[in-house]
Design an enzyme around this catalytic site. Sequence first.
Site, PDB file in Angstrom:
ATOM      1  CG  HIS A   1      51.896  26.799  55.974  1.00  0.00           C
ATOM      2  ND1 HIS A   1      53.131  26.954  55.366  1.00  0.00           N
ATOM      3  CD2 HIS A   1      51.942  25.588  56.597  1.00  0.00           C
ATOM      4  CE1 HIS A   1      53.876  25.892  55.597  1.00  0.00           C
ATOM      5  NE2 HIS A   1      53.179  25.045  56.343  1.00  0.00           N
TER       6      HIS A   1
ATOM      7  CD  GLU B   1      52.325  32.177  55.170  1.00  0.00           C
ATOM      8  OE1 GLU B   1      51.784  31.321  55.913  1.00  0.00           O
ATOM      9  OE2 GLU B   1      53.554  32.225  54.981  1.00  0.00           O
TER      10      GLU B   1
ATOM     11  CB  CYS C   1      57.011  27.754  53.043  1.00  0.00           C
ATOM     12  SG  CYS C   1      55.340  27.263  52.526  1.00  0.00           S
TER      13      CYS C   1
ATOM     14  CB  CYS D   1      52.814  30.421  51.766  1.00  0.00           C
ATOM     15  SG  CYS D   1      52.066  29.296  52.964  1.00  0.00           S
TER      16      CYS D   1
END
Lengths: 152, 152
Positions: free
Chosen positions: B56, B58, B86, B89
Amino acid sequence: MTSPPPNGHMQLALAEAAAAAGRGEVPVGAVVVSREGRVLAAAGNRTRELNDPTAHAEVLAIRAACAGLNSERLTDCDLYVTLEPCPMCATAISFARIRRLYFGAWDPKGGGVDNGPRIFSQETCHHAAEVYGGLDATRAGDLLKAFFAQKR
Amino acid sequence: MTSPPPNGHMQLALAEAAAAAGRGEVPVGAVVVSREGRVLAAAGNRTRELNDPTAHAEVLAIRAACAGLNSERLTDCDLYVTLEPCPMCATAISFARIRRLYFGAWDPKGGGVDNGPRIFSQETCHHAAEVYGGLDATRAGDLLKAFFAQKR
């Protein structure tokens, strides 16, 4: 507990945890196993060595197994880990579509499966692994206790 | 909302999100900024390209910023991300000791900050970032809507 009898996969995860301790890392180990029982990846915690707060054993093992399969999903694969995964790893396990999660010691302070946010029980969790906790929990917990006793 | 006025950092995150869409990735972008306002890392989602469910925006930005600083913590650093992180993260943000989290659109289906497990509000969360949601939320949300409309 309804888990199948312990096998060599948790022993391999424990060996990875012991190796992590030898590197000065929090001793946690993880192994990804295919449906056929083939070990796809094994890893220990490397957050300090890699200067990477996401380099937990589970994340490293999942990333390595995905790279080996050229897939961002590990459908029908199982994960063995010596400690209850944290919320980061539990969510990664869900994203990877891991079938079964076998873990050793429970982690009331940092776990995210049977403790804390209980990631797989969240309504917004799109895939929940089957969870079998407590495999070789004593050995997994002893490794952690010895490590932190040494640090004090 | 008590956030400071928007600045160029969210624009950079939005550009990373747009670039991710161009690569066929879910359009999310993230930027790590030092206390002095220096951009330490910027990344877009690359889960498909890298076959890595943990890639992801992040996580990639945090890992890159940590590598640049040779540190597994980003104390006093801030993270700008176009979408509510999410649970994976959000937990990584906590582990990295990010000071402030600025995000764009809320994500009722997959978010883990103001939705789902609300990671920073968990009793077992050892470090909670200060959270400022809704920055440029319309632009961030429009990118996602356009991407998923195209996929249908």
